[in-house]
Each structure stands twice: as C-alpha cells, then as structure tokens.
Design a protein around this motif. Sequence first.
Motif, PDB file in Angstrom:
ATOM      1  N   ILE A 198       0.838  -1.204   0.000  1.00 45.09           N
ATOM      2  CA  ILE A 198       0.000   0.000   0.000  1.00 45.09           C
ATOM      3  C   ILE A 198       0.871   1.250   0.000  1.00 45.09           C
ATOM      4  CG2 ILE A 198      -1.623   1.359   1.402  1.00 45.09           C
ATOM      5  CD1 ILE A 198      -2.915  -1.339   2.184  1.00 45.09           C
ATOM      6  N   GLY A 199       1.908   1.276   0.834  1.00 43.24           N
ATOM      7  CA  GLY A 199       2.812   2.420   0.865  1.00 43.24           C
ATOM      8  C   GLY A 199       3.518   2.629  -0.461  1.00 43.24           C
ATOM      9  N   LEU A 200       3.948   1.549  -1.082  1.00 43.67           N
ATOM     10  CA  LEU A 200       4.636   1.651  -2.373  1.00 43.67           C
ATOM     11  C   LEU A 200       3.705   2.151  -3.467  1.00 43.67           C
ATOM     12  CD1 LEU A 200       7.321   1.148  -3.782  1.00 43.67           C
ATOM     13  CD2 LEU A 200       6.547  -1.167  -4.253  1.00 43.67           C
ATOM     14  N   ILE A 201       2.462   1.677  -3.460  1.00 50.34           N
ATOM     15  CA  ILE A 201       1.483   2.156  -4.439  1.00 50.34           C
ATOM     16  C   ILE A 201       1.203   3.640  -4.237  1.00 50.34           C
ATOM     17  CG2 ILE A 201      -0.958   1.989  -5.115  1.00 50.34           C
ATOM     18  CD1 ILE A 201      -0.680  -1.059  -4.680  1.00 50.34           C
ATOM     19  N   MET A 202       1.116   4.072  -2.981  1.00 51.60           N
ATOM     20  CA  MET A 202       0.903   5.493  -2.697  1.00 51.60           C
ATOM     21  C   MET A 202       2.059   6.337  -3.238  1.00 51.60           C
ATOM     22  SD  MET A 202      -0.615   5.189   1.171  1.00 51.60           S
ATOM     23  CE  MET A 202      -0.732   6.945   1.498  1.00 51.60           C
ATOM     24  N   VAL A 203       3.288   5.878  -3.026  1.00 54.79           N
ATOM     25  CA  VAL A 203       4.457   6.609  -3.531  1.00 54.79           C
ATOM     26  C   VAL A 203       4.435   6.645  -5.055  1.00 54.79           C
ATOM     27  CG1 VAL A 203       6.975   6.571  -3.703  1.00 54.79           C
ATOM     28  CG2 VAL A 203       5.884   6.171  -1.500  1.00 54.79           C
ATOM     29  N   LEU A 204       4.133   5.514  -5.682  1.00 54.13           N
ATOM     30  CA  LEU A 204       4.101   5.444  -7.140  1.00 54.13           C
ATOM     31  C   LEU A 204       3.052   6.390  -7.719  1.00 54.13           C
ATOM     32  CD1 LEU A 204       5.139   4.037  -9.702  1.00 54.13           C
ATOM     33  CD2 LEU A 204       3.340   2.354  -9.375  1.00 54.13           C
ATOM     34  N   PHE A 205       1.841   6.347  -7.176  1.00 53.02           N
ATOM     35  CA  PHE A 205       0.801   7.254  -7.654  1.00 53.02           C
ATOM     36  C   PHE A 205       1.173   8.720  -7.403  1.00 53.02           C
ATOM     37  CE2 PHE A 205      -1.938   3.582  -8.015  1.00 53.02           C
ATOM     38  CZ  PHE A 205      -2.742   3.909  -9.103  1.00 53.02           C
ATOM     39  N   GLY A 206       1.782   8.986  -6.265  1.00 53.19           N
ATOM     40  CA  GLY A 206       2.214  10.352  -5.978  1.00 53.19           C
ATOM     41  C   GLY A 206       3.226  10.851  -6.996  1.00 53.19           C
ATOM     42  N   LEU A 207       4.177  10.001  -7.365  1.00 57.17           N
ATOM     43  CA  LEU A 207       5.173  10.396  -8.363  1.00 57.17           C
ATOM     44  C   LEU A 207       4.543  10.601  -9.739  1.00 57.17           C
ATOM     45  CD1 LEU A 207       8.165   8.103  -7.349  1.00 57.17           C
ATOM     46  CD2 LEU A 207       7.907  10.569  -6.956  1.00 57.17           C
ATOM     47  N   ILE A 208       3.558   9.775 -10.077  1.00 59.37           N
ATOM     48  CA  ILE A 208       2.849   9.958 -11.352  1.00 59.37           C
ATOM     49  C   ILE A 208       2.099  11.281 -11.341  1.00 59.37           C
ATOM     50  CG2 ILE A 208       0.936   9.095 -12.770  1.00 59.37           C
ATOM     51  CD1 ILE A 208       1.902   6.253 -12.036  1.00 59.37           C
ATOM     52  N   TRP A 209       1.435  11.578 -10.226  1.00 57.09           N
ATOM     53  CA  TRP A 209       0.703  12.847 -10.133  1.00 57.09           C
ATOM     54  C   TRP A 209       1.654  14.031 -10.222  1.00 57.09           C
ATOM     55  CZ3 TRP A 209      -3.362  12.082  -5.667  1.00 57.09           C
ATOM     56  CH2 TRP A 209      -4.297  11.118  -6.069  1.00 57.09           C
ATOM     57  N   ILE A 210       2.817  13.938  -9.601  1.00 58.50           N
ATOM     58  CA  ILE A 210       3.800  15.013  -9.696  1.00 58.50           C
ATOM     59  C   ILE A 210       4.237  15.182 -11.153  1.00 58.50           C
ATOM     60  CG2 ILE A 210       6.159  15.685  -9.100  1.00 58.50           C
ATOM     61  CD1 ILE A 210       5.661  14.351  -6.343  1.00 58.50           C
ATOM     62  N   GLY A 211       4.498  14.067 -11.825  1.00 61.61           N
ATOM     63  CA  GLY A 211       4.907  14.128 -13.225  1.00 61.61           C
ATOM     64  C   GLY A 211       3.841  14.722 -14.122  1.00 61.61           C
ATOM     65  N   GLN A 212       2.597  14.349 -13.897  1.00 59.88           N
ATOM     66  CA  GLN A 212       1.523  14.902 -14.711  1.00 59.88           C
ATOM     67  C   GLN A 212       1.286  16.376 -14.385  1.00 59.88           C
ATOM     68  OE1 GLN A 212      -1.806  12.185 -14.154  1.00 59.88           O
ATOM     69  NE2 GLN A 212      -1.405  11.341 -16.187  1.00 59.88           N
ATOM     70  N   GLY A 213       1.304  16.714 -13.120  1.00 58.61           N
ATOM     71  CA  GLY A 213       1.074  18.107 -12.737  1.00 58.61           C
ATOM     72  C   GLY A 213       2.147  19.051 -13.259  1.00 58.61           C
ATOM     73  N   ILE A 223       2.107  15.157  -1.386  1.00 57.40           N
ATOM     74  CA  ILE A 223       1.465  14.755  -0.137  1.00 57.40           C
ATOM     75  C   ILE A 223       1.222  13.249  -0.126  1.00 57.40           C
ATOM     76  CG2 ILE A 223      -0.696  14.924   1.185  1.00 57.40           C
ATOM     77  CD1 ILE A 223      -0.752  17.927   0.316  1.00 57.40           C
ATOM     78  N   LEU A 224       0.729  12.706  -1.236  1.00 61.77           N
ATOM     79  CA  LEU A 224       0.460  11.271  -1.311  1.00 61.77           C
ATOM     80  C   LEU A 224       1.750  10.459  -1.208  1.00 61.77           C
ATOM     81  CD1 LEU A 224      -1.685   9.080  -1.679  1.00 61.77           C
ATOM     82  CD2 LEU A 224      -1.295   9.249  -4.144  1.00 61.77           C
ATOM     83  N   ALA A 225       2.809  10.893  -1.901  1.00 58.92           N
ATOM     84  CA  ALA A 225       4.084  10.181  -1.842  1.00 58.92           C
ATOM     85  C   ALA A 225       4.654  10.220  -0.420  1.00 58.92           C
ATOM     86  CB  ALA A 225       5.068  10.779  -2.836  1.00 58.92           C
ATOM     87  N   ALA A 226       4.571  11.364   0.233  1.00 60.24           N
ATOM     88  CA  ALA A 226       5.065  11.473   1.607  1.00 60.24           C
ATOM     89  C   ALA A 226       4.260  10.582   2.543  1.00 60.24           C
ATOM     90  CB  ALA A 226       5.005  12.930   2.073  1.00 60.24           C
ATOM     91  N   ALA A 227       2.957  10.526   2.348  1.00 59.87           N
ATOM     92  CA  ALA A 227       2.118   9.657   3.179  1.00 59.87           C
ATOM     93  C   ALA A 227       2.479   8.187   2.958  1.00 59.87           C
ATOM     94  CB  ALA A 227       0.645   9.895   2.863  1.00 59.87           C
ATOM     95  N   GLY A 228       2.788   7.815   1.729  1.00 63.21           N
ATOM     96  CA  GLY A 228       3.210   6.451   1.447  1.00 63.21           C
ATOM     97  C   GLY A 228       4.514   6.101   2.141  1.00 63.21           C
ATOM     98  N   ILE A 229       5.437   7.041   2.165  1.00 58.03           N
ATOM     99  CA  ILE A 229       6.705   6.814   2.869  1.00 58.03           C
ATOM    100  C   ILE A 229       6.451   6.667   4.365  1.00 58.03           C
ATOM    101  CG2 ILE A 229       8.902   7.897   3.495  1.00 58.03           C
ATOM    102  CD1 ILE A 229       8.913   9.072   0.619  1.00 58.03           C
ATOM    103  N   VAL A 230       5.574   7.496   4.901  1.00 54.62           N
ATOM    104  CA  VAL A 230       5.232   7.411   6.329  1.00 54.62           C
ATOM    105  C   VAL A 230       4.623   6.048   6.649  1.00 54.62           C
ATOM    106  CG1 VAL A 230       3.685   8.316   8.107  1.00 54.62           C
ATOM    107  CG2 VAL A 230       5.020   9.892   6.695  1.00 54.62           C
ATOM    108  N   VAL A 231       3.739   5.562   5.797  1.00 57.32           N
ATOM    109  CA  VAL A 231       3.125   4.246   6.011  1.00 57.32           C
ATOM    110  C   VAL A 231       4.205   3.171   6.062  1.00 57.32           C
ATOM    111  CG1 VAL A 231       1.707   2.457   4.898  1.00 57.32           C
ATOM    112  CG2 VAL A 231       0.862   4.801   5.066  1.00 57.32           C
ATOM    113  N   MET A 232       5.151   3.209   5.122  1.00 57.83           N
ATOM    114  CA  MET A 232       6.202   2.190   5.094  1.00 57.83           C
ATOM    115  C   MET A 232       7.118   2.283   6.314  1.00 57.83           C
ATOM    116  SD  MET A 232       7.145   1.652   1.081  1.00 57.83           S
ATOM    117  CE  MET A 232       7.534   3.332   0.697  1.00 57.83           C
TER     118      MET A 232
END
Length: 66
Positions: free
Chosen positions: A8-23, A47-56
């Motif tokens: 779950i944490g890794l997916i959050m980081v991955l989606f966060g990086l995709i959102w950063i790239g798209q934004g 925010i999502l990527a940081a939350a994913g790191i926190v989860v991990m």
Amino acid sequence: MRTTGYVIGLIMVLFGLIWIGQGSGYFPYPASSFMIAQPIWMLWGAILAAAGIVVMVIISRLHRRG
C-alpha cells in the motif's frame, strides 16, 4: 499484514510520483488528462508520496518491535 502495508505504501508513492509528473507536465499521459500542467496535482502528489513513505516507515518500526 506487513507485506500488505509495504505494498500500500509503495502504491501510494508510485501514484504520488505519477501525479507530480503529470502536474508538472513531464509525464503527459494520457494526453486528454485533466491533470497535465496543473500545479495543484504536484502538491497532491507530493502529499500522497510522503504519506506512502510514512506508512512504510510505520510498518517497518512496528515490525522491529515485534
């Protein structure tokens, strides 16, 4: 439980990086996406990527305590 938390944490980081790239416009896929070149999505992605790191980190610390 531990593996699920890491996934779950890794997916959050991955989606966060995709959102950063798209934004930022560096990852304009799909071309019709409403997120492309919209700076707010860089913020939400960070925010999502940081939350994913926190989860991990939390999962890792809970595992160490045993």
